[in-house]
Write a protein that holds these residues in place. Structure first.
Motif, PDB file in Angstrom:
ATOM      1  N   ASP A   5      71.881   0.558 -28.226  1.00 42.99           N
ATOM      2  CA  ASP A   5      70.812  -0.379 -28.530  1.00 42.99           C
ATOM      3  C   ASP A   5      69.460   0.316 -28.485  1.00 42.99           C
ATOM      4  O   ASP A   5      68.637   0.163 -29.383  1.00 42.99           O
ATOM      5  CB  ASP A   5      70.871  -1.522 -27.517  1.00 42.99           C
ATOM      6  CG  ASP A   5      70.019  -2.695 -27.955  1.00 42.99           C
ATOM      7  OD1 ASP A   5      70.156  -3.098 -29.127  1.00 42.99           O
ATOM      8  OD2 ASP A   5      69.215  -3.181 -27.157  1.00 42.99           O
ATOM      9  N   GLN A   6      69.247   1.090 -27.438  1.00 39.73           N
ATOM     10  CA  GLN A   6      67.966   1.778 -27.295  1.00 39.73           C
ATOM     11  C   GLN A   6      67.657   2.653 -28.498  1.00 39.73           C
ATOM     12  O   GLN A   6      66.596   2.562 -29.106  1.00 39.73           O
ATOM     13  CB  GLN A   6      67.979   2.681 -26.062  1.00 39.73           C
ATOM     14  CG  GLN A   6      67.833   1.946 -24.757  1.00 39.73           C
ATOM     15  CD  GLN A   6      67.888   2.904 -23.584  1.00 39.73           C
ATOM     16  OE1 GLN A   6      67.772   4.116 -23.746  1.00 39.73           O
ATOM     17  NE2 GLN A   6      68.082   2.361 -22.396  1.00 39.73           N
ATOM     18  N   LYS A  32      64.700   2.469 -35.472  1.00 40.53           N
ATOM     19  CA  LYS A  32      64.386   1.460 -36.461  1.00 40.53           C
ATOM     20  C   LYS A  32      62.914   1.097 -36.356  1.00 40.53           C
ATOM     21  O   LYS A  32      62.202   1.056 -37.365  1.00 40.53           O
ATOM     22  CB  LYS A  32      65.248   0.227 -36.205  1.00 40.53           C
ATOM     23  CG  LYS A  32      65.280  -0.731 -37.364  1.00 40.53           C
ATOM     24  CD  LYS A  32      66.450  -1.690 -37.186  1.00 40.53           C
ATOM     25  CE  LYS A  32      66.245  -3.002 -37.902  1.00 40.53           C
ATOM     26  NZ  LYS A  32      65.283  -3.062 -38.969  1.00 40.53           N
ATOM     27  N   ALA A  33      62.483   0.865 -35.122  1.00 36.12           N
ATOM     28  CA  ALA A  33      61.088   0.472 -34.937  1.00 36.12           C
ATOM     29  C   ALA A  33      60.167   1.557 -35.465  1.00 36.12           C
ATOM     30  O   ALA A  33      59.192   1.279 -36.162  1.00 36.12           O
ATOM     31  CB  ALA A  33      60.808   0.224 -33.467  1.00 36.12           C
ATOM     32  N   GLN A  44      63.020  -1.297 -25.530  1.00 36.57           N
ATOM     33  CA  GLN A  44      63.188  -1.258 -26.979  1.00 36.57           C
ATOM     34  C   GLN A  44      62.882  -2.589 -27.670  1.00 36.57           C
ATOM     35  O   GLN A  44      62.693  -2.644 -28.873  1.00 36.57           O
ATOM     36  CB  GLN A  44      64.597  -0.785 -27.334  1.00 36.57           C
ATOM     37  CG  GLN A  44      65.732  -1.695 -26.917  1.00 36.57           C
ATOM     38  CD  GLN A  44      66.273  -1.353 -25.530  1.00 36.57           C
ATOM     39  OE1 GLN A  44      65.543  -0.846 -24.685  1.00 36.57           O
ATOM     40  NE2 GLN A  44      67.554  -1.626 -25.313  1.00 36.57           N
ATOM     41  N   ASP A  45      62.833  -3.675 -26.879  1.00 37.95           N
ATOM     42  CA  ASP A  45      62.590  -4.974 -27.502  1.00 37.95           C
ATOM     43  C   ASP A  45      61.132  -5.377 -27.490  1.00 37.95           C
ATOM     44  O   ASP A  45      60.758  -6.395 -28.053  1.00 37.95           O
ATOM     45  CB  ASP A  45      63.407  -6.055 -26.773  1.00 37.95           C
ATOM     46  CG  ASP A  45      64.879  -5.850 -27.014  1.00 37.95           C
ATOM     47  OD1 ASP A  45      65.250  -5.634 -28.183  1.00 37.95           O
ATOM     48  OD2 ASP A  45      65.651  -5.874 -26.041  1.00 37.95           O
ATOM     49  N   THR A  74      69.092   2.825 -31.503  1.00 37.16           N
ATOM     50  CA  THR A  74      68.990   2.153 -32.790  1.00 37.16           C
ATOM     51  C   THR A  74      67.624   1.511 -32.927  1.00 37.16           C
ATOM     52  O   THR A  74      66.954   1.647 -33.947  1.00 37.16           O
ATOM     53  CB  THR A  74      70.055   1.048 -32.908  1.00 37.16           C
ATOM     54  OG1 THR A  74      71.166   1.405 -32.124  1.00 37.16           O
ATOM     55  CG2 THR A  74      70.476   0.828 -34.320  1.00 37.16           C
ATOM     56  N   LYS A  75      67.207   0.812 -31.864  1.00 33.94           N
ATOM     57  CA  LYS A  75      65.950   0.077 -31.971  1.00 33.94           C
ATOM     58  C   LYS A  75      64.756   1.025 -32.029  1.00 33.94           C
ATOM     59  O   LYS A  75      63.804   0.765 -32.754  1.00 33.94           O
ATOM     60  CB  LYS A  75      65.814  -0.893 -30.805  1.00 33.94           C
ATOM     61  CG  LYS A  75      66.857  -2.014 -30.897  1.00 33.94           C
ATOM     62  CD  LYS A  75      66.336  -3.327 -30.372  1.00 33.94           C
ATOM     63  CE  LYS A  75      67.277  -4.470 -30.707  1.00 33.94           C
ATOM     64  NZ  LYS A  75      67.924  -5.025 -29.512  1.00 33.94           N
ATOM     65  N   GLN A  80      58.073  -5.515 -28.896  1.00 35.58           N
ATOM     66  CA  GLN A  80      57.511  -5.258 -30.221  1.00 35.58           C
ATOM     67  C   GLN A  80      56.115  -4.643 -30.200  1.00 35.58           C
ATOM     68  O   GLN A  80      55.886  -3.638 -30.868  1.00 35.58           O
ATOM     69  CB  GLN A  80      57.504  -6.543 -31.050  1.00 35.58           C
ATOM     70  CG  GLN A  80      58.874  -6.937 -31.592  1.00 35.58           C
ATOM     71  CD  GLN A  80      59.342  -5.994 -32.689  1.00 35.58           C
ATOM     72  OE1 GLN A  80      58.565  -5.545 -33.507  1.00 35.58           O
ATOM     73  NE2 GLN A  80      60.640  -5.709 -32.679  1.00 35.58           N
TER      74      GLN A  80
END
Ligand SMILES: Nc1nc2c(ncn2[C@@H]2O[C@H](COP(=O)(O)OP(=O)(O)OP(=O)(O)O)[C@@H](O)[C@H]2O)c(=O)[nH]1
Ligand SMILES: [Mg+2]
Lengths: 650, 240
Positions: A551-552, A558-559, A516-517, A554-555, A519
């Motif tokens: 976290d997964q 959001k992404a 998820q991080d 949400t990201k 980008q």
């Protein structure tokens, strides 16, 4: 400025409303958004809710409950203002209103006419806040009358006057209520300045004039039709088709005992021809009724001491003493529950939820929310606190998990009529079983006479395309692939075009797993979705995941909504029917998310640690649509909310 | 009242309390055992924002006062039912259930005890809400208790006062019929639902027709807000 204050019953009847400004939309719209987006979602822990009307500035809503009487009080103001008196205003409105409230009575006209300090002061608050006053000086007189009439609202009145004290006047009213006053100097500069500017000169717009406005409000606010689509979960889709149960019957006659992971399932397919077995999605659950029974027994068992004793007492003499004490507690001394009464039970519940692998912050929020709902309620006769809390949790958890999900088969039928393939995109982090479960879904769809095509858009991980090839050969469904090195968005696009030419009903798009991080990869995914406008975006997640679930999701959500090119954002935010072009295919995206549903994988490996289901649904607002529970194609089920709730509270 | 605990500690008092409690328990059990046959309440069901709560207060109090917001809880009350001569012919218990999907699971338990069901739909907004409306109807009709007792159902097409936007009763009825038919097929494809009386929807190989189902399904055009609810009242009057 304060827009309005209202009191309504949990049943939906508005009892009292006082409006200070004219709004372009019906004020009830904001309250409806609050109820649907927050109060019903067990998100009571958040204490401000933002409502963005179709036209006009965002509004902030604050609320307070009177759980004993089932009343809700709401104050609505422009989001850009930080009004400091709202909380106290609400409390004093509540206190006063409860005094005049009679169950069954509707309309409390007299409450805003001679309702004394609160409404007077509310008016003043808004007048003050609107900051268009000029003359000052009669501040004190005004305060005095307010305070004199109803001392109860002293606190809030104190605020207003304190504001003015902090302002240029520096008059004495601050001293009168000094203990409760806010320290203006502690506020951020801008706010303090605004507060001062606004409150420094109240008392200008005469209160009498305001009363007129408020009695005129009825015309202004005559509920307009069309005022209803925002959060209304306009999802005209199938909750009942939401996967609601899990089937534990061992149906799968495919090879078992394969080693773990993706490669295993690929080899699983090699052993069978196109399997003749029925997907477990389609098998009726047998233990439906047992479930209920068990639950009842469990309930009784779970009510320790008092609850249990009350039932058993008539039979057993030895329990007489505890029976009497339960009577004393529940019948004679029955009083409203306070936070401290339920605190131990809540802590216990939180521990239990976390033990079941619910992410910590989710457990915390849910407990807090349920706790708020319990305060002030009265115990029903013969119930102990613990069982009372437990049943509140049962209701809350099944509420969270019982989400409306699209009826995929029906939506596919609709697309079919239009001659367009129905596009489903699968996304998720690495190694959660995306391809495997995609194949299971392909198998299930095939079983219902749908022509399925799989698009290999994982152009990133070596071996991904080959893996899909094996699946496709087994399932005898066409695969669209363009090797690696290609832009996945383009591959998907071409695949859909191809599918349309070939008259396929469904295109399942496999994407590369990504953290998820990451980008760049997230951007690629949102681009894929923006370009291809799929009918359904499924997030594939492991049931094993703990705190990372939040976290997964949400990201990802959001992404997908942030990184998408602007056109796509507009489409995604443009209401329920914007994406996919089908009415009701897309769900309302309450939290600005894009994910429509969750595929929960490896459900067979987690025993009773079913918490991930709760974490994921709560975080994303999307329902669990499929549950993967084994290595073979038939191991796909619906989520059995009842049994998940049972496991969570066991 | 200060010495209540001591009072409660005396054995005579304890026994007295016990006897009272046992009697109450017995009465409750008896009531539950006997009162279940015919159903006791008229349910108002339907999608969010259809106007159930508005109709509830219209029937109960004759006014809708300040308006309503989305319900978070059921409303329970008694409505005086007048016959066509305007005289009160009796009263009926009505239950307004919240339409929000999260609260819909409650419907199941109330259906067990329903004497009639009014499905309220927004005739101006039928198209986006047809799935939900049909689902509600599906849930009602296939509930074993409803199917067994042939509980009458009224399709109340609300908001008829919005003349230009409101669809005709006929259109609403047909839309829901079609949706229900489509739904029945996919529902069977999904493996059916345990404990559901799918047979209540007629033979699977024939197109579904609301007119020929086991429960009598009538329809009406009403406006809860403007007080044009005569057809609901006469539906209720037939239950007395
Ligand atoms: N024009 C018009 N509007 C109506 C009528 N009946 C209800 N409304 C409006 O429709 C909106 C929703 O009414 P409610 O009675 O709260 O709807 P509900 O079915 O109880 O909704 P939930 O509680 O969310 O399930 C309100 O704004 C009403 O004013 C009607 O007959 N005509
Ligand atoms: Mg309602």
């Amino acid at each position: 400025m304060l827009d309005f204050v209202a009191a309504f019953e949990r049943g939906g009847a508005v009892l009292w409303m006082l409006q200070f400004t004219t709004l372009r939309h019906s004020p009830l719209e904001a309250i409806n958004a609050l109820i649907r987006g927050c109060l019903l979602e067990e998100r009571l822990g958040e204490n401000v809710f933002t409502f963005v009307p179709k036209s006009g500035a965002p509004q902030a809503l604050k609320w307070t409950f009177h759980n004993g009487l089932g009343l809700v009080f709401v104050a609505v103001y422009q989001k850009t203002l930080s009004l400091l008196y709202v909380d106290e205003l609400l409390t004093s409105v509540k206190d006063e209103f409860v005094g005049v409230y009679k169950p069954g009575q509707r309309g409390y006209k007299q409450f805003d006419d001679n309702g004394g300090a609160t409404s007077g002061q509310a008016k003043k608050g808004s007048t003050a806040a609107s900051g268009n006053g000029k003359a000052s000086g009669d501040v004190d007189a005004d305060d005095d009358t307010a305070v004199g009439r109803k001392p109860m609202s002293n606190g809030a009145a104190g605020h207003t006057s304190e504001g003015s004290a902090g302002g240029e006047d520096g008059d004495t009213s601050a001293a009168e209520d000094g203990t409760r006053a806010f320290d203006v100097s502690k506020l951020p500069k801008g706010v303090a300045a605004r507060g001062r500017g606004a409150r420094g000169r109240p008392g200008t717009a005469p209160t009498g004039g305001k009363t007129d406005t408020s009695s005129k409000k009825k015309e202004d606010t005559a509920p307009k039709k069309k005022a209803r689509n925002w959060n209304s979960l306009g999802l005209p889709s199938g909750k009942m088709d939401a996967p609601t149960r899990i089937d534990y019957t061992e149906e799968g006659d495919g090879p078992n005992g394969m080693s773990d992971g993706v490669s295993a399932s690929a080899s699983a397919t090699e052993d069978e021809g196109v399997p003749a077995a029925v997907s477990r999605m389609d098998v009726e659950e047998e233990d439906y009724d047992d479930d209920e029974l068990d639950e009842e027994q469990l309930n009784n068992g779970a009510a320790p001491g008092r609850g249990g004793a009350a039932v058993a007492a008539p039979a057993k003499k030895g329990l007489l003493a505890s029976f009497v004490s339960s009577l004393a507690m529940n019948v004679v001394g029955k009083s409203a529950l306070s936070r401290t009464d339920v605190e131990p039970a809540l802590a216990e519940m939180k521990r239990k939820l976390m033990e079941r692998n619910v992410a910590e912050e989710i457990a915390e929020q849910v407990c807090d929310s349920v706790g708020r709902g319990l305060e002030g309620q009265r115990l029903a006769s013969f119930t102990g606190v613990a069982s009372f809390v437990r049943s509140a949790f049962e209701e809350a958890l099944s509420g969270i998990l019982n989400k409306r999900a699209v009826d995929v088969l029906m939506e596919i039928n609709k697309s079919q009529v239009r001659g367009k393939p129905y596009v489903i995109v699968f996304c998720g982090v690495n190694g959660v079983g995306k391809s495997t479960n995609l194949a299971k879904i392909a198998y299930w769809l095939g079983g219902h006479g749908k022509k399925v095509m799989i698009a290999a858009c994982d152009t990133f991980r070596a071996g991904a395309v080959e893996q899909l090839k094996t699946h496709c050969a087994k399932l005898r469904v066409p695969l669209y692939e363009r090797g690696y090195e290609k832009d996945p968005a383009k591959v998907a696009f071409e695949a859909i075009r191809q599918a349309e030419r070939d008259g396929q009903h469904v295109v399942l798009v496999d994407t590369a797993g990504r953290m998820q991080d990451n980008q760049p990869l997230m951007r690629a995914l949102s681009n894929l979705i923006a370009v291809n406008n799929p009918n359904l975006v499924l997030f594939v997640g492991e049931a094993l995941v703990g705190n990372d679930a939040v976290d997964q999701l949400t990201k990802f959500n959001k992404a997908l909504s942030d990184l998408a090119p602007t056109a796509a954002v507009a489409a995604a935010g443009g209401g329920p029917s914007a994406r996919g072009g089908t009415d009701g295919a897309a769900l309302a995206r309450r939290h600005g998310g894009v994910i429509d549903g969750i595929v929960l994988t490896k459900f067979d490996t987690i025993d009773d640690k079913v918490g991930a289901a709760l974490s994921m649904v709560y975080t994303s607002g999307a329902p669990v649509m499929f549950v993967g529970c084994g290595q073979t194609y038939v191991d796909l089920k619906k989520l059995n909310v009842k049994s998940v709730v049972k496991s969570l509270l066991k | 009242m200060a010495d209540l605990p001591e009072l409660l500690a005396q054995p005579e008092v304890q026994i007295a309390i016990l006897v009272v409690a046992a009697t109450i328990l017995l009465l409750l059990v008896l009531r539950i055992a006997t009162g279940r046959k015919r159903g006791t309440a008229v349910l108002l069901v339907g999608p969010c924002n259809a106007g159930k709560t508005t109709l509830f207060y219209r029937l109960k109090d004759g006014t809708t006062a300040l308006g309503t917001v989305a319900s978070m809880q059921e409303n329970d009350g008694y409505a005086q039912v007048r016959n066509d001569k305007g005289r009160v012919a009796g009263q009926l218990r009505i239950l307004d259930l919240p339409g929000h999907p999260r609260l819909r699971s409650k419907m199941e338990q109330y259906l067990k005890d329903a004497s009639a069901v009014v499905l309220v739909i927004d005739s101006a907004d039928i198209t986006p809400n047809k799935t939900e409306a049909a689902e509600d109807l599906f849930e009602v009709l296939t509930h074993p208790a409803i199917a067994r007792r042939r509980v009458p159902v009224l399709l109340a097409c609300n908001k008829a006062d919005l003349e230009t936007q409101a669809h005709s009763v006929d259109f609403c009825r047909r839309t829901i019929e079609k949706q229900l038919d489509a739904m029945r097929k996919t529902r069977q494809a999904l493996g059916g639902d345990a404990g559901r009386a799918l047979s209540a929807l007629g033979k699977a190989d024939k197109p579904l027709s609301l007119a020929s189902l086991r429960s009598p399904i009538s329809s009406a055009s009403i406006s809860a807000e403007k007080g044009e609810v005569g057809e609901v009242v006469s539906f209720l009057a037939k239950l007395l």
